[in-house]
Design an enzyme around this catalytic site. Structure first.
Site, short mmCIF file in Angstrom:
data_model
loop_
_atom_site.label_atom_id
_atom_site.label_comp_id
_atom_site.label_asym_id
_atom_site.label_seq_id
_atom_site.Cartn_x
_atom_site.Cartn_y
_atom_site.Cartn_z
CE LYS A 9 28.67 -30.69 11.77
NZ LYS A 9 27.70 -31.66 12.35
CE1 TYR A 49 28.77 -35.49 8.59
CE2 TYR A 49 27.73 -33.95 7.09
CZ TYR A 49 28.38 -34.20 8.27
OH TYR A 49 28.64 -33.18 9.16
CG PHE A 57 20.40 -38.54 10.92
CD1 PHE A 57 21.61 -38.05 10.46
CD2 PHE A 57 20.42 -39.70 11.69
CE1 PHE A 57 22.81 -38.69 10.74
CE2 PHE A 57 21.62 -40.36 11.98
CZ PHE A 57 22.82 -39.84 11.50
NE ARG A 85 35.06 -37.04 17.40
CZ ARG A 85 33.91 -37.17 16.74
NH1 ARG A 85 33.74 -36.57 15.57
NH2 ARG A 85 32.94 -37.89 17.22
NE ARG A 102 29.76 -31.50 17.68
CZ ARG A 102 30.10 -32.68 17.17
NH1 ARG A 102 30.41 -33.69 17.96
NH2 ARG A 102 30.13 -32.84 15.85
CG ASN A 112 26.69 -31.17 15.87
OD1 ASN A 112 26.94 -30.67 14.77
ND2 ASN A 112 26.82 -32.45 16.12
CG HIS A 115 32.96 -32.84 10.57
ND1 HIS A 115 32.33 -34.04 10.72
CD2 HIS A 115 34.18 -33.11 10.03
CE1 HIS A 115 33.14 -35.01 10.26
NE2 HIS A 115 34.26 -34.46 9.85
CD GLU A 126 36.08 -36.62 7.87
OE1 GLU A 126 36.59 -35.83 8.68
OE2 GLU A 126 35.19 -37.43 8.19
P1 IDP Z 1 30.08 -36.53 14.86
O1 IDP Z 1 29.79 -35.30 14.06
O2 IDP Z 1 30.14 -36.24 16.34
O3 IDP Z 1 31.27 -37.32 14.36
P2 IDP Z 1 28.34 -38.50 13.60
O4 IDP Z 1 27.68 -39.66 14.30
O5 IDP Z 1 29.40 -38.79 12.60
O6 IDP Z 1 28.81 -37.49 14.72
O7 IDP Z 1 27.16 -37.71 12.85
C1 IDP Z 1 27.43 -36.74 11.89
C2 IDP Z 1 26.51 -35.56 12.12
O8 IDP Z 1 25.17 -35.97 11.82
C3 IDP Z 1 26.45 -35.08 13.57
O9 IDP Z 1 27.44 -34.13 13.85
C4 IDP Z 1 25.07 -34.50 13.67
O10 IDP Z 1 25.03 -33.14 13.27
C5 IDP Z 1 24.27 -35.34 12.69
N1 IDP Z 1 23.51 -36.38 13.42
C6 IDP Z 1 23.99 -37.47 14.03
N2 IDP Z 1 23.01 -38.20 14.58
C7 IDP Z 1 21.87 -37.53 14.30
C8 IDP Z 1 20.48 -37.79 14.61
O11 IDP Z 1 20.12 -38.77 15.27
N3 IDP Z 1 19.58 -36.85 14.15
C9 IDP Z 1 19.95 -35.77 13.43
N4 IDP Z 1 21.25 -35.49 13.13
C10 IDP Z 1 22.18 -36.37 13.56
#
Ligand code: IDP
Length: 148
Positions: A9, A49, A57, A85, A102, A112, A115, A126
């Site tokens: 990212k 997304y 968010f 993962r 992470r 983080n 992705h 994707e």
């Molecule tokens: P993942 O990236 O581990 O698959 P997802 O739930 O698909 O997680 O969320 C996509 C991205 O959105 C996350 O990597 C994170 O950067 C962001 N994200 C997820 N939950 C939150 C939140 O509660 N606040 C802010 N950003 C979030």
């Protein structure tokens, strides 16, 4: 062979973590089949997304992922979706184990570092969002016989 979509990212690119991330997946034994440095458009961010549309968010997520270049990749190998993962760690870096990407390099959920696709369906979706079929390299590595 199974493929997944992984992406460093904008925070990871800015912090010079592309090499670190690539190195971990190479050393594990996975094969890089496509990669490019690119800036994501609002439209691509919304498609990528889509499952988060409507969440509080979401606007910040789109703003962040389009804020600078990302390093988009396709990796191939046995079990690559689940294993990558695990190597990434939990979504929230504060919950991610040390030794994961992470866990080692992140502090907050919105920044983080990486992705990665979470299922075969999302990997296929994707990969086709980010790459054309002819961008995926089909090649043999001599080291494969020492890995499989
Ligand atoms: P993942 O990236 O581990 O698959 P997802 O739930 O698909 O997680 O969320 C996509 C991205 O959105 C996350 O990597 C994170 O950067 C962001 N994200 C997820 N939950 C939150 C939140 O509660 N606040 C802010 N950003 C979030």
């Amino acid at each position: 062979m199974e493929k997944t979509f992984l992406m460093v990212k904008p925070d990871g690119v800015q912090r010079g973590l592309i090499g670190e991330v690539v190195s971990r997946f190479e050393k594990k034994g996975f094969k890089l089949v496509a990669a490019k440095l690119m800036t994501i458009t609002d439209e691509l961010a919304s498609s990528h997304y889509a499952e988060h549309k409507g969440k509080p968010f979401f606007p910040k997520l789109v703003e962040f992922i389009t804020s600078g270049p990302v390093f988009a990749m396709v990796w191939e190998g046995e079990g690559v979706i689940t294993t990558s993962r695990q190597m990434m760690g939990k979504t929230n870096p504060q919950e991610a184990l040390q030794g994961t990407i992470r866990g080692d390099f992140g502090l907050i959920v919105s920044k983080n570092v990486i992705h990665g696709s979470d299922s075969i369906t999302s990997a296929e979706r994707e990969i086709s969002l980010f790459f054309n079929e002819d961008e995926l390299q089909v090649y043999k590595k001599d080291s494969d016989s020492w890995i499989y």
